[in-house]
Design a protein around this motif. Structure first.
Motif, PDB file in Angstrom:
ATOM      1  N   ILE A 243       0.837  -1.197   0.000  1.00  0.00           N
ATOM      2  CA  ILE A 243       0.000   0.000   0.000  1.00  0.00           C
ATOM      3  C   ILE A 243       0.873   1.250   0.000  1.00  0.00           C
ATOM      4  O   ILE A 243       0.637   2.192  -0.766  1.00  0.00           O
ATOM      5  N   ASP A 244       1.910   1.249   0.820  1.00  0.00           N
ATOM      6  CA  ASP A 244       2.805   2.401   0.893  1.00  0.00           C
ATOM      7  C   ASP A 244       3.502   2.647  -0.449  1.00  0.00           C
ATOM      8  O   ASP A 244       3.575   3.779  -0.922  1.00  0.00           O
TER       9      ASP A 244
ATOM     10  N   PHE B 183       3.954   5.768  -5.558  1.00  0.00           N
ATOM     11  CA  PHE B 183       3.971   5.825  -7.018  1.00  0.00           C
ATOM     12  C   PHE B 183       2.883   6.772  -7.529  1.00  0.00           C
ATOM     13  O   PHE B 183       3.145   7.622  -8.381  1.00  0.00           O
ATOM     14  N   VAL B 184       1.675   6.612  -7.011  1.00  0.00           N
ATOM     15  CA  VAL B 184       0.575   7.486  -7.437  1.00  0.00           C
ATOM     16  C   VAL B 184       0.910   8.936  -7.113  1.00  0.00           C
ATOM     17  O   VAL B 184       0.706   9.833  -7.936  1.00  0.00           O
ATOM     18  N   ALA B 185       1.456   9.181  -5.930  1.00  0.00           N
ATOM     19  CA  ALA B 185       1.815  10.550  -5.527  1.00  0.00           C
ATOM     20  C   ALA B 185       2.886  11.126  -6.451  1.00  0.00           C
ATOM     21  O   ALA B 185       2.809  12.296  -6.851  1.00  0.00           O
TER      22      ALA B 185
ATOM     23  N   THR C  70     -12.186  10.738  -8.761  1.00  0.00           N
ATOM     24  CA  THR C  70     -11.633  12.022  -8.324  1.00  0.00           C
ATOM     25  C   THR C  70     -10.772  12.686  -9.394  1.00  0.00           C
ATOM     26  O   THR C  70     -10.268  13.778  -9.182  1.00  0.00           O
ATOM     27  N   GLY C  71     -10.592  12.020 -10.519  1.00  0.00           N
ATOM     28  CA  GLY C  71      -9.837  12.608 -11.616  1.00  0.00           C
ATOM     29  C   GLY C  71      -8.330  12.435 -11.522  1.00  0.00           C
ATOM     30  O   GLY C  71      -7.589  12.944 -12.368  1.00  0.00           O
ATOM     31  N   LEU C  72      -7.844  11.712 -10.530  1.00  0.00           N
ATOM     32  CA  LEU C  72      -6.401  11.470 -10.429  1.00  0.00           C
ATOM     33  C   LEU C  72      -5.921  10.484 -11.490  1.00  0.00           C
ATOM     34  O   LEU C  72      -4.753  10.504 -11.875  1.00  0.00           O
TER      35      LEU C  72
ATOM     36  N   THR D  56      -0.195  14.299  -6.006  1.00  0.00           N
ATOM     37  CA  THR D  56      -1.235  14.266  -4.980  1.00  0.00           C
ATOM     38  C   THR D  56      -1.143  12.928  -4.265  1.00  0.00           C
ATOM     39  O   THR D  56      -1.090  11.884  -4.911  1.00  0.00           O
ATOM     40  N   THR D  57      -1.120  12.953  -2.942  1.00  0.00           N
ATOM     41  CA  THR D  57      -1.080  11.711  -2.182  1.00  0.00           C
ATOM     42  C   THR D  57      -2.511  11.254  -1.908  1.00  0.00           C
ATOM     43  O   THR D  57      -3.243  11.920  -1.181  1.00  0.00           O
ATOM     44  N   PRO D  58      -2.909  10.126  -2.501  1.00  0.00           N
ATOM     45  CA  PRO D  58      -4.287   9.665  -2.329  1.00  0.00           C
ATOM     46  C   PRO D  58      -4.499   8.939  -1.000  1.00  0.00           C
ATOM     47  O   PRO D  58      -3.558   8.378  -0.435  1.00  0.00           O
ATOM     48  N   ASP D  59      -5.736   8.960  -0.529  1.00  0.00           N
ATOM     49  CA  ASP D  59      -6.118   8.100   0.584  1.00  0.00           C
ATOM     50  C   ASP D  59      -6.178   6.681   0.031  1.00  0.00           C
ATOM     51  O   ASP D  59      -6.434   6.487  -1.163  1.00  0.00           O
TER      52      ASP D  59
END
Length: 96
Positions: A16-17, A22-24, A40-42, A29-32
């Motif tokens: 998860i981390d 990677f997404v961030a 959310t458009g990310l 943007t750091t996602p929940d």
């Protein structure tokens, strides 16, 4: 002797981390972990392909066929669950 693909060796929190980082890195943007990245458009279809490649290369899994569904990539948690499920499966052709 150690087993490489046991459920005990799968660290969900670490996966998860790593996916979150990677997404961030890609979106600034750091996602929940439960955030729907597409709603959310990310994420979009192009980023979905990047996620597939990232998971395959980072976790030595193959995402194909029925695993290529949007529901497996909507959230960080769903991607981590996919990785866990794929790592728990025996490698194709391993009993040949």
């Amino acid at each position: 002797m150690t087993a490489e693909h046991t459920s005990a060796s799968f660290d969900t929190d670490a996966v998860i981390d790593r996916i979150t980082r990677f997404v961030a890195e890609q979106t600034s943007t750091t996602p929940d972990t439960d955030q729907d990245l597409f709603a959310t458009g990310l994420a979009n279809s192009m980023f979905a392909m990047q996620l597939v490649v990232f998971l395959e290369q980072t976790y030595a899994v193959t995402v194909a066929g029925p695993d290529l569904q949007l529901s497996n990539f909507r959230t960080v948690k769903s991607m981590a669950a996919l990785v866990g499920r794929l790592q728990a499966q025996p490698a194709a052709g391993s009993d040949v």
